[in-house]
Design a protein around this motif. Structure first.
Motif, PDB file in Angstrom:
ATOM      1  N   ASP A 128      -1.755  -5.283 -10.138  1.00  0.00           N
ATOM      2  CA  ASP A 128      -1.199  -4.810 -11.535  1.00  0.00           C
ATOM      3  C   ASP A 128      -0.063  -5.286 -12.028  1.00  0.00           C
ATOM      4  OD1 ASP A 128      -4.244  -4.180 -12.136  1.00  0.00           O
ATOM      5  OD2 ASP A 128      -3.710  -2.335 -12.267  1.00  0.00           O
ATOM      6  N   PRO A 129       0.127  -6.116 -12.208  1.00  0.00           N
ATOM      7  CA  PRO A 129       1.665  -6.151 -12.064  1.00  0.00           C
ATOM      8  C   PRO A 129       2.878  -5.066 -12.927  1.00  0.00           C
ATOM      9  CG  PRO A 129       0.240  -8.143 -13.468  1.00  0.00           C
ATOM     10  CD  PRO A 129      -0.603  -6.807 -13.259  1.00  0.00           C
ATOM     11  N   PHE A 160       0.829  -1.350   0.650  1.00  0.00           N
ATOM     12  CA  PHE A 160       0.163   0.157   0.001  1.00  0.00           C
ATOM     13  C   PHE A 160       1.119   1.277  -0.108  1.00  0.00           C
ATOM     14  CE2 PHE A 160       0.412  -0.343   4.786  1.00  0.00           C
ATOM     15  CZ  PHE A 160       0.281   1.119   5.188  1.00  0.00           C
ATOM     16  N   LEU A 161       2.056   0.957   0.267  1.00  0.00           N
ATOM     17  CA  LEU A 161       3.374   2.216   0.050  1.00  0.00           C
ATOM     18  C   LEU A 161       3.021   2.769  -1.200  1.00  0.00           C
ATOM     19  CD1 LEU A 161       5.960   1.485   3.349  1.00  0.00           C
ATOM     20  CD2 LEU A 161       3.382   2.789   3.294  1.00  0.00           C
ATOM     21  N   THR A 162       3.074   1.832  -2.088  1.00  0.00           N
ATOM     22  CA  THR A 162       3.538   2.165  -3.269  1.00  0.00           C
ATOM     23  C   THR A 162       2.252   1.994  -4.556  1.00  0.00           C
ATOM     24  OG1 THR A 162       4.697   0.136  -3.746  1.00  0.00           O
ATOM     25  CG2 THR A 162       6.067   1.245  -3.482  1.00  0.00           C
ATOM     26  N   PRO A 163       1.457   3.119  -3.981  1.00  0.00           N
ATOM     27  CA  PRO A 163      -0.643   2.832  -4.994  1.00  0.00           C
ATOM     28  C   PRO A 163       0.073   2.967  -6.544  1.00  0.00           C
ATOM     29  CG  PRO A 163      -0.258   4.366  -3.609  1.00  0.00           C
ATOM     30  CD  PRO A 163       1.038   3.410  -3.372  1.00  0.00           C
ATOM     31  N   PRO A 164      -0.237   2.538  -7.812  1.00  0.00           N
ATOM     32  CA  PRO A 164      -0.832   2.649  -8.640  1.00  0.00           C
ATOM     33  C   PRO A 164      -0.523   3.841  -9.748  1.00  0.00           C
ATOM     34  CG  PRO A 164      -2.563   1.110  -8.677  1.00  0.00           C
ATOM     35  CD  PRO A 164      -1.592   1.244  -7.290  1.00  0.00           C
ATOM     36  N   GLU A 165      -1.475   4.738  -8.174  1.00  0.00           N
ATOM     37  CA  GLU A 165      -1.872   6.006  -8.602  1.00  0.00           C
ATOM     38  C   GLU A 165      -1.165   6.789  -8.686  1.00  0.00           C
ATOM     39  OE1 GLU A 165      -5.630   3.987  -7.101  1.00  0.00           O
ATOM     40  OE2 GLU A 165      -3.640   4.218  -6.760  1.00  0.00           O
ATOM     41  N   ALA A 166       0.129   6.311  -7.858  1.00  0.00           N
ATOM     42  CA  ALA A 166       1.284   7.888  -7.843  1.00  0.00           C
ATOM     43  C   ALA A 166       1.958   7.568  -9.447  1.00  0.00           C
ATOM     44  CB  ALA A 166       2.338   7.291  -6.893  1.00  0.00           C
ATOM     45  N   VAL A 167       1.251   6.780 -10.044  1.00  0.00           N
ATOM     46  CA  VAL A 167       2.117   7.214 -12.188  1.00  0.00           C
ATOM     47  C   VAL A 167       1.622   9.114 -12.676  1.00  0.00           C
ATOM     48  CG1 VAL A 167      -0.079   6.597 -12.973  1.00  0.00           C
ATOM     49  CG2 VAL A 167       1.869   6.855 -13.833  1.00  0.00           C
ATOM     50  N   ASP A 168       0.839   9.047 -11.247  1.00  0.00           N
ATOM     51  CA  ASP A 168       0.191  10.453 -11.926  1.00  0.00           C
ATOM     52  C   ASP A 168       0.846  11.693 -10.779  1.00  0.00           C
ATOM     53  OD1 ASP A 168      -1.656  10.117 -13.666  1.00  0.00           O
ATOM     54  OD2 ASP A 168      -3.404   9.336 -12.114  1.00  0.00           O
ATOM     55  N   GLY A 169       1.393  11.104  -9.583  1.00  0.00           N
ATOM     56  CA  GLY A 169       3.055  12.067  -9.883  1.00  0.00           C
ATOM     57  C   GLY A 169       2.098  12.083  -8.123  1.00  0.00           C
ATOM     58  N   LEU A 170       3.241  13.001  -7.098  1.00  0.00           N
ATOM     59  CA  LEU A 170       3.087  12.499  -5.387  1.00  0.00           C
ATOM     60  C   LEU A 170       1.977  12.700  -4.773  1.00  0.00           C
ATOM     61  CD1 LEU A 170       5.311  12.470  -3.614  1.00  0.00           C
ATOM     62  CD2 LEU A 170       5.544  14.302  -3.116  1.00  0.00           C
TER      63      LEU A 170
END
Length: 333
Positions: free
Chosen positions: A228-229, A79-89
């Protein structure tokens, strides 16, 4: 050993992230804080970051909150590295805050069983304590990651340019075969060293490859195979330290840049170009193109990396800034 199993659909859906993932970079850099392996590649970063952490009183938070949650071990919570972070911090930390209580408890439980979790960690299921964690992540990012954004982005741009050429020349399998010495492609499986023996079946979901500046050694993926891999893999670092972004030194190397030919070489390398492509675009011989690229490289404006049978030249942050500063102004409306 980690074995990632591809189908034809997965090969078609494999892609490379266009920007550094801020939360993965935070976690990878926390691993760099816990190991001397590869320290030479991060020497400037390590010294500067340690000084900023001490000057701002962040060291205690680092030692008591962040490092215990991200040990350099086989597992840290997904949960510390969610895929939503692709859109920024900010998108990433909001996703950390929105994680369900049961998932947080379950992943802290895995951390406890695999490498040991601090006694307070189960309380992260409480959104109020997670607010403290998110505040710490934001502060750490501002001190340790953000100051190096231009350098990191330039390295990722260079990596994407090289991988794009691999796809054009040989398809996705050529991309997978050229990811570096820590990964081995043997159709239909990508093999890599890993802290535990695992198989990851993509089952048509594809794979997001995320080049990471701070990842060192074996790649990293989620512990939960239902997510998601993604595969976080290390960029190849030069065997010698380089100047920090924007550090012009004495200014003497920049004198070698005077002249139209080298300006044209720099512009040609803006989207990544081989020595042969530079020679054709500028209208010089291959040996002359190589010499001009070498001078630009010595001045800190280009990065040159060998990929298969060619050398690919891309801009450094300083080179990109120089081009932007000399771009013609837009016509007034």
């Amino acid at each position: 050993m980690l074995r990632i199993h591809f189908t034809d659909a997965d090969l078609a859906r494999t892609r490379i992230a266009s920007a550094p993932d801020p939360l993965w970079e935070i976690c990878a850099s926390l691993h760099r804080m816990q190991s001397r392996q590869g320290r030479w590649a991060y020497a400037d970063w390590y010294r500067g970051t340690r000084a900023r952490l001490h000057d701002t009183g962040m060291v205690r938070t680092l030692r008591t909150l962040l490092l215990p949650l991200v040990p350099r071990a086989a597992y840290f919570p997904d949960f510390l590295t969610p895929p939503e972070a692709v859109d920024g911090l900010e998108a990433g930390v909001e996703a950390v805050l929105a994680t369900g209580k049961e998932r947080v408890r379950a992943e802290i439980g895995i951390l406890h069983r695999t490498s040991g979790a601090p006694a307070w960690a189960p309380r992260l299921a409480d959104p109020e304590l997670r607010q403290d964690l998110v505040h710490a992540l934001r502060r750490y990012h501002a001190l340790a990651i953000a100051p190096h954004h231009d350098r990191v982005q330039a390295r990722i741009d260079a990596e994407r340019a090289a991988r794009a050429r691999a796809v054009l020349d040989g398809g996705t399998e050529a991309l997978l075969a050229g990811l570096g010495p820590d990964l081995r492609w043997q159709h239909p499986v990508l093999h890599t060293r890993y802290p535990e023996d695992r198989d990851l079946y993509l089952n048509g979901r594809g794979l997001l490859l995320v080049p990471s500046y701070f990842c060192w050694g074996n790649p990293v993926t989620f512990g939960d195979t239902e997510l998601d891999p993604v595969l976080i893999y290390s960029l190849r670092h030069e065997p010698h330290p380089s100047a920090l972004p924007g550090d012009l030194g004495s200014g003497a190397p920049l004198a070698a840049l005077l002249g139209r030919t080298r300006a044209a070489v720099l512009r040609t390398a803006a989207t990544g170009a081989t020595t042969g492509e530079i020679a054709r675009a500028v209208g010089v011989s291959a040996s002359s193109a190589s010499q001009h690229a070498g001078a630009l490289r010595e001045a800190g404006l280009l990065v040159s990396r060998r990929h298969a049978a060619f050398v690919l030249h891309t801009l450094t942050p300083l080179g990109a800034a120089l081009l932007r500063a000399n771009a013609p102004c837009a016509e007034p409306r």
